[in-house]
Design an enzyme around this catalytic site. Structure first.
Site, PDB file in Angstrom:
ATOM      1  N   LYS A  86     -38.189 -19.104 -25.179  1.00 38.27           N
ATOM      2  CA  LYS A  86     -38.199 -20.451 -25.740  1.00 38.27           C
ATOM      3  C   LYS A  86     -37.082 -20.661 -26.773  1.00 38.27           C
ATOM      4  O   LYS A  86     -36.574 -21.766 -26.921  1.00 38.27           O
ATOM      5  CB  LYS A  86     -39.552 -20.754 -26.365  1.00 38.27           C
ATOM      6  CG  LYS A  86     -40.621 -20.946 -25.296  1.00 38.27           C
ATOM      7  CD  LYS A  86     -41.895 -21.513 -25.868  1.00 38.27           C
ATOM      8  CE  LYS A  86     -42.810 -22.017 -24.771  1.00 38.27           C
ATOM      9  NZ  LYS A  86     -43.442 -20.939 -23.995  1.00 38.27           N
ATOM     10  N   GLU A 108     -43.922 -31.205 -28.839  1.00 36.66           N
ATOM     11  CA  GLU A 108     -45.299 -30.992 -28.420  1.00 36.66           C
ATOM     12  C   GLU A 108     -45.504 -29.492 -28.290  1.00 36.66           C
ATOM     13  O   GLU A 108     -44.544 -28.752 -28.078  1.00 36.66           O
ATOM     14  CB  GLU A 108     -45.540 -31.662 -27.060  1.00 36.66           C
ATOM     15  CG  GLU A 108     -45.149 -30.823 -25.830  1.00 36.66           C
ATOM     16  CD  GLU A 108     -43.643 -30.538 -25.686  1.00 36.66           C
ATOM     17  OE1 GLU A 108     -42.842 -31.170 -26.405  1.00 36.66           O
ATOM     18  OE2 GLU A 108     -43.289 -29.661 -24.881  1.00 36.66           O
ATOM     19  N   SER A 377     -40.637 -13.085 -19.651  1.00 33.61           N
ATOM     20  CA  SER A 377     -40.352 -14.270 -20.472  1.00 33.61           C
ATOM     21  C   SER A 377     -40.727 -14.075 -21.935  1.00 33.61           C
ATOM     22  O   SER A 377     -40.107 -14.673 -22.815  1.00 33.61           O
ATOM     23  CB  SER A 377     -41.066 -15.488 -19.901  1.00 33.61           C
ATOM     24  OG  SER A 377     -42.447 -15.228 -19.715  1.00 33.61           O
TER      25      SER A 377
HETATM   26  C1  LIG Z   1     -44.120 -20.990 -22.787  1.00 33.11           C
HETATM   27  C2  LIG Z   1     -44.058 -19.741 -22.043  1.00 33.11           C
HETATM   28  C3  LIG Z   1     -43.979 -19.723 -20.626  1.00 33.11           C
HETATM   29  C4  LIG Z   1     -44.048 -20.959 -19.768  1.00 33.11           C
HETATM   30  O1  LIG Z   1     -42.980 -21.832 -19.851  1.00 33.11           O
HETATM   31  P1  LIG Z   1     -41.879 -22.003 -18.722  1.00 33.11           P
HETATM   32  O2  LIG Z   1     -41.223 -23.276 -19.085  1.00 33.11           O
HETATM   33  O3  LIG Z   1     -42.572 -22.076 -17.386  1.00 33.11           O
HETATM   34  O4  LIG Z   1     -40.980 -20.844 -18.795  1.00 33.11           O
HETATM   35  C5  LIG Z   1     -43.835 -18.501 -19.998  1.00 33.11           C
HETATM   36  N1  LIG Z   1     -43.815 -17.346 -20.699  1.00 33.11           N
HETATM   37  C6  LIG Z   1     -43.903 -17.329 -22.041  1.00 33.11           C
HETATM   38  C7  LIG Z   1     -43.889 -16.016 -22.744  1.00 33.11           C
HETATM   39  C8  LIG Z   1     -44.036 -18.515 -22.765  1.00 33.11           C
HETATM   40  O5  LIG Z   1     -44.135 -18.473 -24.101  1.00 33.11           O
END
Ligand SMILES: *Cc1c(COP(=O)(O)O)cnc(C)c1O
Length: 410
Positions: A86, A108, A377
């Site tokens: 993010k 948000e 992620s």
């Molecule tokens: C917010 C989040 C996601 C989901 O968001 P995407 O826009 O689909 O990438 C995925 N993994 C983590 C660790 C997150 O914090």
């Protein structure tokens, strides 16, 4: 993206008249940044000094040996500042805000991760910051709310509707309409009205650009497959974008299967009879909605994946069969997480664990000469309450109860 912000049949910008000017301005600034190599340089410099770019690509040797198939590589977005991909998006939008000369940002947030990242950026850039969060989520995610407030943000609990993410998005748009002149809305994922889907994907594309270079360096050739979890779709677009024209690389998005596709308690928007095309929250995509266009309840063990819509870019890639979509249930996800911790000493976020679960199902069928990349992620530390509860850890339960007693006795 075409002139009206569409990706094939998907996307667009369904916005109220009062925001028209602001969206024009945003589009123009974004176009200018894309054409200015100095902007990308500034972005890279910021991300390498304030976050942890380039993030490593880790060869998961123990997991690779365990499955006996392709070599498993993990792209470590968990090592970013605030623990997830993010940061790539919010820091990029922060630079854009500075260029536009705006003084205030709003955002948000569902689980609080995007709110945290935005509050961090606002503190660093000296911007005023308001975060909209469903009242239900404020109660569930106290630790994130605590940190946001400590970093100087105002967190506003939204009492409308189901008091979760989609209600927070509606409320943030309401704020924006009233305060367009000095405020920028930092959208959290590759959804919403154009130019957000493309702009967010552009900032996230740094993931795939680095991964391509790293896999060539370590493995000598392109990967056979790349796996990413899909909530709104920003981390998936981030790693996929660079590889879209590589015909031998298969791209796989893994959605939240929750209690299973037949349970009605999941967040599967692609390849699912519960979802259909619709226009909501300023764009057209596949939504989990009933025949009257009312949004359905979603569920996932991973709070970041339970959104009713999905990136219009991914709806397009799904329709054109350029990305394959799978889903993983809560149970499969917990098993994948457990195995990854034990074999590699890495704790993926529950969201990211969906990508691991999707990959683990298939990796054994590939040759050891091949490689796959899993996009991690984020890190799982934030999920300790959910994970300890799911593993029914007795000492954890005792710890929580004892801490509660300690607080209430003072
Ligand atoms: C917010 C989040 C996601 C989901 O968001 P995407 O826009 O689909 O990438 C995925 N993994 C983590 C660790 C997150 O914090």
């Amino acid at each position: 993206m075409d002139k009206k912000g569409f990706f094939g049949n998907w996307g667009g910008a369904y916005i109220p008249e009062v925001l028209y000017q602001t969206f024009q301005e945003l589009q123009k600034e974004y176009d200018r940044c894309r054409q200015d190599p100095a902007f990308w340089e500034e972005y890279l410099n910021l991300m390498s000094t304030y976050s942890c770019r380039p993030t490593p690509l880790t060869h998961a040797e123990n997991l690779s040996n365990y499955f006996g198939g392709a070599q498993i590589y993990i792209k470590r977005e968990d090592l970013n500042h605030t623990g997830a991909h993010k940061a790539n998006n919010v820091m990029g939008q922060g630079l854009l805000v500075k260029r536009m000369g705006k003084k205030r940002v709003i955002a948000e947030t569902g689980a609080g991760q995007h709110g945290m990242a935005t509050a961090t950026m606002a503190a660093k850039f000296g911007l005023e910051c308001t975060i909209y969060m469903g009242e239900e989520d404020v109660l569930r995610q106290r630790p994130n709310v605590f940190w946001m407030e400590k970093m100087g943000a105002t967190v506003i609990p939204v009492k409308d509707g189901s008091r979760t993410l989609k209600d927070a998005i509606n409320e943030a748009f309401r704020d924006w309409v009233t305060n367009v002149d000095d405020t920028h809305y930092v959208f959290g994922t590759a959804c919403g009205p154009a130019p957000f889907p493309e702009m967010v994907s552009w900032f996230q594309s740094i993931i795939g650009i680095e991964a391509a270079e790293q896999i060539i360096k370590y493995h000598g050739k392109m990967p056979a497959k790349i796996y990413a979890c899909v909530g709104g779709g920003s981390n998936a677009m981030g790693i996929f974008k660079r590889f879209l024209d590589e015909k031998d690389v298969e791209l796989i998005g893994v959605e939240a299967g929750g209690h299973g596709i037949d349970s009605g308690s999941h967040a599967i928007r692609l390849n699912c009879p519960d979802a259909s095309p619709g226009v909501a929250q300023g764009y057209k995509t596949m939504f989990l909605q009933d025949e009257d266009g009312q949004m359905k309840h979603t569920h996932s063990v991973a709070a970041g994946l339970d959104y009713v819509g999905v990136s219009p870019i991914l709806s397009d890639l799904w329709e054109k069969k350029q990305v394959r979509f799978e889903s993983a249930t809560d149970n499969e996800v917990m098993q994948a997480l457990d195995l990854t911790m034990k074999k590699e000493g890495i704790i993926p976020a529950l969201e990211s664990s969906h990508a691991f679960a999707g990959a683990f199902r298939e990796v054994g069928k590939l040759s050891p000469d091949d490689a796959i990349i899993i996009n991690q992620s984020g890190r799982g530390d934030k999920d300790i309450f959910t994970i300890a509860h799911a593993f029914a850890d007795p000492s954890w339960k005792k710890f929580i109860i004892d801490r509660g007693k300690e607080y209430s006795s003072k």
